[in-house]
Design a protein around this motif. Structure first.
Motif, PDB file in Angstrom:
ATOM      1  N   ARG A 183      91.753   8.605  -4.663  1.00  0.00           N
ATOM      2  CA  ARG A 183      91.558   7.359  -5.401  1.00  0.00           C
ATOM      3  C   ARG A 183      90.176   6.739  -5.199  1.00  0.00           C
ATOM      4  NH1 ARG A 183      96.434   6.715  -7.556  1.00  0.00           N
ATOM      5  NH2 ARG A 183      98.136   7.504  -6.282  1.00  0.00           N
ATOM      6  N   PRO A 184      89.597   6.811  -3.985  1.00  0.00           N
ATOM      7  CA  PRO A 184      88.337   6.081  -3.775  1.00  0.00           C
ATOM      8  C   PRO A 184      87.248   6.306  -4.830  1.00  0.00           C
ATOM      9  CG  PRO A 184      89.204   6.747  -1.664  1.00  0.00           C
ATOM     10  CD  PRO A 184      90.101   7.378  -2.718  1.00  0.00           C
ATOM     11  N   PRO A 185      87.026   7.516  -5.346  1.00  0.00           N
ATOM     12  CA  PRO A 185      85.945   7.662  -6.329  1.00  0.00           C
ATOM     13  C   PRO A 185      86.208   6.909  -7.633  1.00  0.00           C
ATOM     14  CG  PRO A 185      86.605   9.806  -5.457  1.00  0.00           C
ATOM     15  CD  PRO A 185      87.627   8.807  -5.001  1.00  0.00           C
ATOM     16  N   LEU A 186      87.468   6.532  -7.893  1.00  0.00           N
ATOM     17  CA  LEU A 186      87.814   5.960  -9.202  1.00  0.00           C
ATOM     18  C   LEU A 186      87.125   4.625  -9.475  1.00  0.00           C
ATOM     19  CD1 LEU A 186      91.631   6.750  -9.383  1.00  0.00           C
ATOM     20  CD2 LEU A 186      89.706   8.112 -10.242  1.00  0.00           C
ATOM     21  N   SER A 187      86.764   3.907  -8.417  1.00  0.00           N
ATOM     22  CA  SER A 187      86.049   2.650  -8.627  1.00  0.00           C
ATOM     23  C   SER A 187      84.560   2.835  -8.364  1.00  0.00           C
ATOM     24  CB  SER A 187      86.614   1.580  -7.688  1.00  0.00           C
ATOM     25  OG  SER A 187      86.770   2.104  -6.379  1.00  0.00           O
ATOM     26  N   LYS A 188      84.160   4.065  -8.035  1.00  0.00           N
ATOM     27  CA  LYS A 188      82.771   4.320  -7.653  1.00  0.00           C
ATOM     28  C   LYS A 188      82.176   5.338  -8.630  1.00  0.00           C
ATOM     29  CE  LYS A 188      84.170   3.599  -2.798  1.00  0.00           C
ATOM     30  NZ  LYS A 188      85.622   3.793  -2.829  1.00  0.00           N
ATOM     31  N   GLU A 189      81.833   6.521  -8.122  1.00  0.00           N
ATOM     32  CA  GLU A 189      81.087   7.475  -8.942  1.00  0.00           C
ATOM     33  C   GLU A 189      81.827   7.948 -10.196  1.00  0.00           C
ATOM     34  OE1 GLU A 189      82.004   7.891  -5.769  1.00  0.00           O
ATOM     35  OE2 GLU A 189      82.333  10.006  -5.248  1.00  0.00           O
ATOM     36  N   HIS A 220      92.310  -4.559 -17.716  1.00  0.00           N
ATOM     37  CA  HIS A 220      92.408  -3.318 -16.950  1.00  0.00           C
ATOM     38  C   HIS A 220      92.789  -3.573 -15.503  1.00  0.00           C
ATOM     39  CE1 HIS A 220      90.481  -0.936 -20.136  1.00  0.00           C
ATOM     40  NE2 HIS A 220      89.849  -2.073 -20.394  1.00  0.00           N
ATOM     41  N   TYR A 221      93.592  -2.660 -14.990  1.00  0.00           N
ATOM     42  CA  TYR A 221      93.896  -2.619 -13.565  1.00  0.00           C
ATOM     43  C   TYR A 221      93.416  -1.264 -13.086  1.00  0.00           C
ATOM     44  CZ  TYR A 221      96.903  -6.597 -14.556  1.00  0.00           C
ATOM     45  OH  TYR A 221      97.382  -7.817 -14.948  1.00  0.00           O
ATOM     46  N   LEU A 222      93.242  -1.071 -11.780  1.00  0.00           N
ATOM     47  CA  LEU A 222      92.739   0.229 -11.349  1.00  0.00           C
ATOM     48  C   LEU A 222      93.488   0.728 -10.124  1.00  0.00           C
ATOM     49  CD1 LEU A 222      90.799   2.558 -11.632  1.00  0.00           C
ATOM     50  CD2 LEU A 222      89.067   1.237 -10.399  1.00  0.00           C
ATOM     51  N   ARG A 223      94.294   1.743 -10.352  1.00  0.00           N
ATOM     52  CA  ARG A 223      94.959   2.406  -9.232  1.00  0.00           C
ATOM     53  C   ARG A 223      94.963   3.918  -9.448  1.00  0.00           C
ATOM     54  NH1 ARG A 223      96.199   1.530  -3.915  1.00  0.00           N
ATOM     55  NH2 ARG A 223      97.780   3.022  -3.291  1.00  0.00           N
ATOM     56  N   ILE A 268      88.245  -3.585  -4.373  1.00  0.00           N
ATOM     57  CA  ILE A 268      88.258  -2.909  -5.667  1.00  0.00           C
ATOM     58  C   ILE A 268      87.388  -3.679  -6.679  1.00  0.00           C
ATOM     59  CG2 ILE A 268      89.716  -2.085  -7.573  1.00  0.00           C
ATOM     60  CD1 ILE A 268      90.261  -0.566  -5.029  1.00  0.00           C
ATOM     61  N   GLY A 269      87.564  -5.001  -6.745  1.00  0.00           N
ATOM     62  CA  GLY A 269      86.769  -5.807  -7.668  1.00  0.00           C
ATOM     63  C   GLY A 269      85.280  -5.688  -7.375  1.00  0.00           C
ATOM     64  N   ALA A 270      84.926  -5.743  -6.092  1.00  0.00           N
ATOM     65  CA  ALA A 270      83.506  -5.669  -5.716  1.00  0.00           C
ATOM     66  C   ALA A 270      82.923  -4.303  -6.081  1.00  0.00           C
ATOM     67  CB  ALA A 270      83.338  -5.952  -4.223  1.00  0.00           C
ATOM     68  N   GLY A 278      91.591  -7.112 -10.071  1.00  0.00           N
ATOM     69  CA  GLY A 278      91.793  -6.439  -8.779  1.00  0.00           C
ATOM     70  C   GLY A 278      92.329  -7.457  -7.799  1.00  0.00           C
ATOM     71  N   ILE A 279      93.635  -7.659  -7.812  1.00  0.00           N
ATOM     72  CA  ILE A 279      94.225  -8.702  -6.957  1.00  0.00           C
ATOM     73  C   ILE A 279      95.262  -8.112  -6.012  1.00  0.00           C
ATOM     74  CG2 ILE A 279      93.710 -10.659  -8.489  1.00  0.00           C
ATOM     75  CD1 ILE A 279      96.606 -10.438  -9.533  1.00  0.00           C
ATOM     76  N   GLY A 280      95.086  -6.851  -5.669  1.00  0.00           N
ATOM     77  CA  GLY A 280      95.926  -6.264  -4.630  1.00  0.00           C
ATOM     78  C   GLY A 280      97.046  -5.394  -5.153  1.00  0.00           C
ATOM     79  N   ILE A 281      97.800  -4.863  -4.223  1.00  0.00           N
ATOM     80  CA  ILE A 281      98.913  -3.981  -4.591  1.00  0.00           C
ATOM     81  C   ILE A 281     100.217  -4.490  -3.979  1.00  0.00           C
ATOM     82  CG2 ILE A 281      97.494  -1.906  -4.810  1.00  0.00           C
ATOM     83  CD1 ILE A 281      98.794  -1.006  -2.083  1.00  0.00           C
ATOM     84  N   ILE A 282     101.307  -4.023  -4.560  1.00  0.00           N
ATOM     85  CA  ILE A 282     102.633  -4.309  -4.016  1.00  0.00           C
ATOM     86  C   ILE A 282     103.198  -2.980  -3.524  1.00  0.00           C
ATOM     87  CG2 ILE A 282     104.955  -5.122  -4.588  1.00  0.00           C
ATOM     88  CD1 ILE A 282     103.606  -6.777  -6.852  1.00  0.00           C
ATOM     89  N   PRO A 283     103.573  -2.904  -2.243  1.00  0.00           N
ATOM     90  CA  PRO A 283     104.089  -1.633  -1.726  1.00  0.00           C
ATOM     91  C   PRO A 283     105.367  -1.231  -2.463  1.00  0.00           C
ATOM     92  CG  PRO A 283     104.415  -3.415  -0.118  1.00  0.00           C
ATOM     93  CD  PRO A 283     103.553  -3.963  -1.213  1.00  0.00           C
ATOM     94  N   GLU A 284     105.451   0.056  -2.746  1.00  0.00           N
ATOM     95  CA  GLU A 284     106.537   0.600  -3.568  1.00  0.00           C
ATOM     96  C   GLU A 284     107.725   0.922  -2.652  1.00  0.00           C
ATOM     97  OE1 GLU A 284     105.900   1.228  -7.206  1.00  0.00           O
ATOM     98  OE2 GLU A 284     108.059   1.295  -6.872  1.00  0.00           O
ATOM     99  N   THR A 285     108.461  -0.116  -2.278  1.00  0.00           N
ATOM    100  CA  THR A 285     109.524   0.046  -1.273  1.00  0.00           C
ATOM    101  C   THR A 285     110.927   0.174  -1.883  1.00  0.00           C
ATOM    102  OG1 THR A 285     109.651  -2.367  -1.122  1.00  0.00           O
ATOM    103  CG2 THR A 285     108.298  -1.271   0.528  1.00  0.00           C
TER     104      THR A 285
END
Ligand SMILES: Cc1cc2nc3c(=O)[nH]c(=O)nc-3n(C[C@H](O)[C@H](O)[C@H](O)COP(=O)(O)OP(=O)(O)OC[C@H]3O[C@@H](n4cnc5c(N)ncnc54)[C@H](O)[C@@H]3O)c2cc1C
Ligand code: FES
Lengths: 421, 107
Positions: A52-58, A136-139, A165-167, A248-255
């Motif tokens: 996932r990390p590259p999805l908001s970057k390169e 848009h949301y990004l995950r 994520i927003g930054a 980009g306001i966070g995630i909710i754990p998929e419990t």
């Protein structure tokens, strides 16, 4: 606990629910540790495990790369290691008496050991227009594909939330020539992850790169036209016109699965230091798991890459009855513009900071001290120092501020002094 | 192209604690390591991402990438830790006087 089916001493069937990095690292470690039984991975997304990390970057620079790159392993690796992947498959139920997972299709799959590595889903902004196609949301890779299409040269992008994520999206969007306005209720970007001093410094960096930021304000409503968000109205009355919105306001754990099955769930699926849930044959790892904190004082849920990978590997070893312990410090990194920021341990305004180099230099390290105890570190463009700092933080040691601050004293000598004691 | 021995750094430039980063071209760096009085050489770029391995943490024969916890065997280039999957290239090394020479084919 009496109701639980006896654990087969040597598991023969491991089922992994998820398909992110915690899942992938678990599968890799199972094979690495000599496990010969079956591994079935139920991946909720249509992609094999990816980064996932590259999805908001390169990845945002090059839309074509999103589909083709950033997979954790080549496809052939799963065949070679006899790891069965089922893509786009959702586990809908879990029976802890029968040790079975039920798919949305009704199919039931038995297991000796189960990993729940279901991660998290993005927290949505529940206001009118929140589901508009230009919000848009990004995950996921699919999210990135649609976001990348929106980040065209000259487009006006409103970013809601300047967490990590927003930054990162702000930095990527500036690089792509978008006009970026960020809306963040806190006093600066990434305050939770960096503390206020470093957040202020980072705010300056974003400003220098042309991000217009509104700190201390929240979103009041979306101004809609033809089904699209045309402007974001803030609670101080400011109106931000936009072509697209990124939230980009966070995630909710998929419990959900764990909850319904009656496993202990708090702010995440409750696990011990071996990533074992309240049911001995079931493990949980990654963004969804809540584990004992590094300093033992608390329980925490991390949302970081390396912790997810380490927990997946810990769970694998514990499934096989091997030594396993996940109680390392939280570590993460972020890349924004030409900055590589890495962090380890606890970072907060309640601690004092010792600087190695100073803010504004090309590279520096901020060490966070609780009295004399080193509890955390943030390094900016100082990978070499960070490689050692991470180990110093993990060692839970008392330090002399002047040793940390002295650029002539290699950090590694502190580590060496430690191993002599 | 056949291997050419290129001059890199001096033996004293490399310690077991700090591998040495040497630029063989504008785009490419190699990392030189000292290990039990012997010297080894690998690509400097991690196969996982954009990290310089010479900035990593050398623990005897293992170089730990400074970015995401990956690691490689310095002698063989094989990855030893997740998330690194692909090996890094290794290069032969010989010593001439105080100079470390590396067999580099220009690619
Ligand atoms: C854009 C972005 C950038 C990031 N950058 C960084 C960074 O720079 N540094 C850093 O340290 N961290 C970063 N992170 C965080 C890091 O990626 C996460 O911590 C990590 O992905 C967590 O892995 P995981 O395996 O626990 O969960 P996830 O990656 O969320 O994977 C869980 C998977 O489980 C699937 N799933 C859920 N429920 C079910 C079910 N019932 N049945 C089947 N499958 C299911 C989901 O679809 C998902 O694919 C970033 C995250 C994002 C989104
Ligand atoms: S760049 Fe080396 S482990 Fe990621």
């Amino acid at each position: 606990m009496e109701e639980v089916v006896m654990l087969a001493t040597v598991p023969e069937r491991v089922v992994i629910v998820g398909g992110g990095i915690a899942s992938d690292a678990c599968a890799a470690e199972l094979r690495q540790s000599g496990y010969n039984g079956s591994i079935l991975m139920l991946c909720g997304e249509p992609w094999r495990p990816y980064e996932r990390p590259p999805l908001s970057k390169e990845a945002l620079d090059d839309k074509g790369s999103i589909e083709e790159r950033f997979f954790l392993h080549p496809e052939s690796w799963y065949d070679e290691n006899a790891i069965e992947l089922r893509l786009g498959v959702h586990a809908a139920g879990l029976d802890i008496r029968q040790n079975t997972v039920e798919l949305t299709t009704g199919e039931k799959i038995g297991f000796d050991r189960l990993l729940l590595a279901t991660g998290g889903t993005v927290r949505k902004l529940w206001i009118e227009g929140g589901e508009a196609p230009n919000v848009h949301y990004l995950r996921t890779k699919d999210d990135a594909l649609s976001l990348a299409s929106a980040l065209t040269q000259g487009s006006r992008i409103a970013i809601i939330g300047m967490g990590v994520i927003g930054a990162e999206i702000a930095a990527s969007a500036r690089k792509l020539g978008c006009n970026v306005t960020a809306i963040e209720p806190e006093t600066g970007p990434m305050t939770r992850a960096l503390g206020s001093q470093l957040s202020n410094w980072l705010a300056g960096i974003h400003h220098k790169h042309g991000v217009q930021a509104l700190y201390g304000v929240s979103v009041a409503r979306f101004v809609m036209e033809d089904g699209l968000v045309r402007a974001v109205e803030c609670d101080d009355g400011t109106l931000v016109s936009c072509d697209a919105v990124c939230v980009g306001i966070g995630i909710i754990p998929e419990t959900g699965l764990a909850n319904d099955a009656g496993l202990a769930v708090a702010n995440g699926i409750v696990v011990d230091h071996q990533n074992r849930t309240s049911v001995p044959s079931i493990f949980s790892a990654g963004d969804v798991a809540e584990l004992p904190a590094f300093d033992g004082a608390d329980r925490v849920r991390y949302e970081t890459y390396q912790n997810a990978a380490e927990q997946g590997a810990t769970a694998a070893r514990a499934m096989l009855g091997q030594a396993a312990d996940n109680t390392g410090p939280c570590t993460f990194w972020t890349n924004q513009y030409d900055l590589n920021i890495q962090s380890a341990g606890k970072v907060s305004d309640e601690f004092s900071i010792v600087w190695r180099g100073s803010m504004g230099d090309d590279g520096f390290v901020a060490f966070f001290l609780d009295g004399e105890r080193l509890v955390g570190a943030v390094a900016v463009n100082r990978a070499r120092d960070m490689a050692v700092a991470r180990k110093l933080v993990a060692a839970k040691i008392d330090v002399k501020p002047e040793d940390l601050a002295s650029d002539v004293l290699p950090l590694r000598s502190l580590l060496k002094a430690l191993s002599k004691n | 192209m056949s291997n050419k021995w290129i001059k890199t750094c001096n033996k004293s430039d490399v310690s077991e604690e700090e591998p040495y980063c040497f630029a063989v071209s504008a785009e490419k760096n190699i990392a030189i390591y000292k290990l039990d009085e012997e010297f080894f050489c690998t690509d400097d770029l991690c196969t996982h991402g954009n990290a310089s391995l010479s900035e990593g943490f050398q623990d005897e024969g293992i170089i730990e990438c400074p970015f995401h916890g990956g690691a490689f065997n310095i002698r063989t280039g094989e990855p030893t830790s997740y998330p690194c999957i692909n090996a890094i290239r290794t290069y032969s090394v010989k010593i001439e006087g105080d100079t470390i020479m590396v067999a580099y084919d220009g690619e």
